[in-house]
Design an enzyme around this catalytic site. Sequence first.
Site, PDB file in Angstrom:
ATOM      1  N   PHE A  17       0.788  -0.941  -0.212  1.00 43.76           N
ATOM      2  CA  PHE A  17       0.075  -0.144   0.356  1.00 43.76           C
ATOM      3  C   PHE A  17       0.790   1.513  -0.319  1.00 43.76           C
ATOM      4  CE2 PHE A  17      -3.162  -3.623   1.930  1.00 43.76           C
ATOM      5  CZ  PHE A  17      -3.866  -3.105   0.977  1.00 43.76           C
ATOM      6  N   ALA A  43       3.190   3.891  -1.434  1.00 37.43           N
ATOM      7  CA  ALA A  43       2.648   5.435  -2.435  1.00 37.43           C
ATOM      8  C   ALA A  43       4.110   6.422  -2.642  1.00 37.43           C
ATOM      9  CB  ALA A  43       1.874   6.903  -1.868  1.00 37.43           C
ATOM     10  N   ASN A  85      -7.358   1.379  -3.412  1.00 34.70           N
ATOM     11  CA  ASN A  85      -7.252   2.407  -4.465  1.00 34.70           C
ATOM     12  C   ASN A  85      -7.923   2.318  -5.663  1.00 34.70           C
ATOM     13  OD1 ASN A  85      -4.639   1.813  -4.133  1.00 34.70           O
ATOM     14  ND2 ASN A  85      -3.491   1.143  -5.849  1.00 34.70           N
ATOM     15  N   ALA A 110      -8.093  18.709  -5.703  1.00 32.99           N
ATOM     16  CA  ALA A 110      -8.784  18.418  -7.195  1.00 32.99           C
ATOM     17  C   ALA A 110      -6.795  19.320  -8.285  1.00 32.99           C
ATOM     18  CB  ALA A 110      -8.834  19.843  -7.870  1.00 32.99           C
ATOM     19  N   CYS A 130      -1.119   6.911 -10.643  1.00 30.80           N
ATOM     20  CA  CYS A 130      -0.684   5.448 -10.629  1.00 30.80           C
ATOM     21  C   CYS A 130      -1.945   4.424 -10.581  1.00 30.80           C
ATOM     22  CB  CYS A 130       0.398   5.020 -10.185  1.00 30.80           C
ATOM     23  SG  CYS A 130       0.143   4.735  -8.009  1.00 30.80           S
TER      24      CYS A 130
END
Length: 478
Positions: free
Chosen positions: A161, A163, A223, A267, A273
């Site tokens: 998990f 990042a 995800n 935003a 990915c």
Amino acid sequence: MVVKKICCVGAGYVGGPTCSVIALKCPEIHVTVVDLSKSRIDQWNSDKLPIYEPGLDEIVKQCRGRNLFFSTDIETAILEADLIFISVNTPTKTIGNGKGRAPDLKYVEGAARMIAEIAQSDKIVVEKSTVPVRAAESILKILSANQKPGVSYQILSNPEFLAEGTAINDLINADRVLIGGEESPKGKAAIEELCGIYEHWIPREKIFTTNTWSSELSKLAANAMLAQRISSINSLSAVCEATGADVSEVATAVGLDSRIGSKFLQASIGGSCFQKDILNLVYICECLNLPEVAAYWQQVVDMNEYQKSRFTAKVIQSLFNTVSGKTVTILGFAFKKNTGDTRETPAIHVAKTLLDEGATLKIYDPKVEEDQIYYDLTHPAVCESPETVKKAISVYHDAYSACENSHAIVLCTEWDEFKTLDYHKIYHVMMKPAYVFDGRKILDHQTLIDIGFHVQTIGKTLQRPLLTRFCGGNTCMH
Ligand code: ADP
């Protein structure tokens, strides 16, 4: 069995950092990371590691040669290991059934065949690559079909998990570790072995054990949920631009609701990915004859694409609907800050569209290598004429020279250093009117406007002062 030796097949973004942290936290375990690529292993053994992650260099320096080894001698590492991680790449298929969506499992299959061929003793095989649900079953089938007498395997699913950009912190301070395995006594024993490794630094209550399929699906589900939040806020950013609302304010207001929370409500230009995993989920749903579920998740991916196109269209439209013959500076090429990874980066989409429209590009990213940028922009999936593209792009080693004589800056990655650049200095070396398109919402827009820039961002319409607007500012052009 007590795990004394670990082998990790695949020295990439997952295998490298994960095994470095295991070696750091478990000094009594001998960890060997192997790869088919000699150049990748050479890099892991050099001062310049093949991937950039904050904190990784220090850990590798501390453990390499002590209990952490990088090698191309796959055979010895597999023979000696009690536990083997499979962390090879699972790219999206480019040909055949499921093309463009299904993961290509040829590397996972290749790794399983290699293990079957080499192993002479019992092994726990841990699938770490993100794989579709029931991939563990395929690995087991390959291993059992080629099993030698007296050799038995336990297959576990232990999805990663982490990042990129925060991989080391995510590994050391993991929210949870998920381990899936067979519900038999042997399966449970294998799960315990892997738990024992993580328990060197992760509290037991954060280690969650499940059946294999729950573990595999949880990775895709996590995800998908994160990507859905990003797509949701990005969809609202378009509404903000059309109404005068400010998406940052909306996100803060919404995130203050404790049921929603503030994370992953930023935003931006789009691109992440997660795309590969969501497409994988969509494909699984289609195969399971669940078309409505597939369509639901497909829309999350489509919104991500829409956001990239919407932003690029805004750039072109603002530059008087043509960028042909103009020079545009791309600041940031990695898919996010603190990584050199460019897979699924929105910068490729932006650059490709601008190149197709005839622009010349000056590109700067603090961590992405020049070769990688050329590779990404001349890849057959992106361009038909590599020679033309090569002539139209140049890569710089600092932001200031990348901005010289440029008509516009398009900020594609949220690197911290872009926040503190001297924009007065940059304004003076740019063509006028000078534009900034902040695809990550990280710059001080008012200061830029005061300097004289025309500024556009995501999810908010910026107004130039009235006087400037009458003097021909972009906002009053009809
Ligand atoms: P990820 O982001 O999932 O870690 P990467 O592409 O960064 O993926 O790394 C995967 C690595 O796995 C590559 O360096 C590739 O060379 C390696 N690899 C693929 N198949 C094998 C194999 N059968 N044996 C050893 N290494 C492999």
